[in-house]
Design an enzyme around this catalytic site. Sequence first.
Site, mmCIF file in Angstrom:
data_model
loop_
_atom_site.group_PDB
_atom_site.id
_atom_site.type_symbol
_atom_site.label_atom_id
_atom_site.label_comp_id
_atom_site.label_asym_id
_atom_site.label_seq_id
_atom_site.Cartn_x
_atom_site.Cartn_y
_atom_site.Cartn_z
ATOM 1 N N THR A 5 -9.571 2.632 6.742
ATOM 2 C CA THR A 5 -9.138 1.263 7.034
ATOM 3 C C THR A 5 -7.680 1.211 7.472
ATOM 4 O O THR A 5 -7.126 0.118 7.583
ATOM 5 C CB THR A 5 -9.341 0.365 5.797
ATOM 6 O OG1 THR A 5 -8.699 0.972 4.664
ATOM 7 C CG2 THR A 5 -10.813 0.191 5.484
ATOM 8 N N ASP A 23 0.819 -1.215 0.000
ATOM 9 C CA ASP A 23 0.000 0.000 0.000
ATOM 10 C C ASP A 23 0.851 1.261 0.000
ATOM 11 O O ASP A 23 0.418 2.312 -0.488
ATOM 12 C CB ASP A 23 -0.916 0.001 1.222
ATOM 13 C CG ASP A 23 -1.944 -1.128 1.176
ATOM 14 O OD1 ASP A 23 -2.079 -1.750 0.104
ATOM 15 O OD2 ASP A 23 -2.593 -1.376 2.203
ATOM 16 N N ASN A 63 -4.469 9.169 2.572
ATOM 17 C CA ASN A 63 -4.965 8.436 3.737
ATOM 18 C C ASN A 63 -5.435 9.361 4.849
ATOM 19 O O ASN A 63 -6.621 9.452 5.122
ATOM 20 C CB ASN A 63 -3.880 7.496 4.279
ATOM 21 C CG ASN A 63 -4.079 6.067 3.801
ATOM 22 O OD1 ASN A 63 -5.001 5.772 3.055
ATOM 23 N ND2 ASN A 63 -3.212 5.186 4.224
#
Length: 438
Positions: free
Chosen positions: A323, A183, A282
């Site tokens: 998440t 990621d 994010n």
Amino acid sequence: MEMNREKLCSSKAEVSSDSAYHCSACHDDEEWSNTSRGRAKSRSLSASPALGSTKEFRRTRSLHGPCPVTTFGPKACMLQNPKTIMHIQDPASQRLTWNKPPKSVLVIKKIRDASLLQPFKELCVYLTEENNMIVYVEKKVLEDPAIANDENFGPVKKKFCTFREDYDDISNQIDFIICLGGDGTLLYASSLFQGSVPPVMAFHLGSLEFLTPFNFENFQSQVTQVIEGNAALVLRSRLKVKVVKEHREKMTVQNGIEENGVVSTNTEKEVGKQVMQYQVLNEVVVDRGPSSYLSNVDVFLDGHLITTVQGDGVIVSTPTGSTAYAAAAGASMIHPNVPAIMITPICPHSLSFRPIVVPAGVELKIMLSPDARNTAWVSFDGRKRQEICHGDSISITTSCYPLPSICFRDPVSDWFESLAECLHWNVRKKQNNFAVEE
């Protein structure tokens, strides 16, 4: 070949003729980025102009926030679907299309990972020799001894265009992006583009692999599908962040005494303000840093003070970031297609301080409380960590430039499969059923 700055900035993206109207929220975003690169702004999601009107219209305050720019890089855009409801495109119908065939691709490889060398070489050979594409790679990737000393890979390596982070601007040169790793490679790709982001295809070759849906075993057919425009998209919203710091200059003071009795040789004098801007995929994390005291920061929403955070800090995240750190701090997990901003406290001193979700498009402002005992620290997707002092401010809102992530199947299936496989969501031992007596 080494790419010079003049070559990087020479080409300009063509303006799409499909967007007949302009959103005022998108025009305001030009103050946040160096250039809009000539791309047309997409139609407003929450208002429609009167028939025959040629004037620009202003976006109304709604849950959908600013209209996202649906052109990605020089050549990619979202396929328009006439079956829209209230001018909002159905997420299931978000499909990739190309105005012109893609010719350049940025390959991002996880650094210092020997297991990625062979996939990286195979991918680059396929792109350059079989698809005749221009491959861009970061210069430090080619400095790996395993790549630099590989004579068989030399002819392919000579065809590469290289760049250096924070030095070369490649925003107008890349048609789409391929990430090899976890990621973190997707987060790094997002940080390279402060404006419009080309479509991103991510292969899971890392540890967590929540945001990387593709398996590398069949990469040839999968890359071909993307080049042909046969792929679904999920638009991952980003946060537009502006940090304003009071610029302080140190100057010598004679016989200065600090509170602890130590002779001070320096003091600070405000001589101006320093402004920094970021695009965050994010989260923005404000924490207490190395201090043993609780953090004490004020949170404003559209200019109104909503609360003061006393604890280890606060997380402001996108649905994509829900998440990540936010989920670890107790927040709900939100699908990337939901237009929202999440505010999650980190170990709050008040037990009633629960995570909240606010509409996308609102402006959040975080400042150190006047009576705070210590400073705070802020980081953006885990990077660019810096100290926040009294008088500094952090402004956060939804960016007009989302990250278009290419789906393996579709936005819903990919997300729930990631929840099940990576986070083991709702995995438990099932209860036994009751025995049926005959």
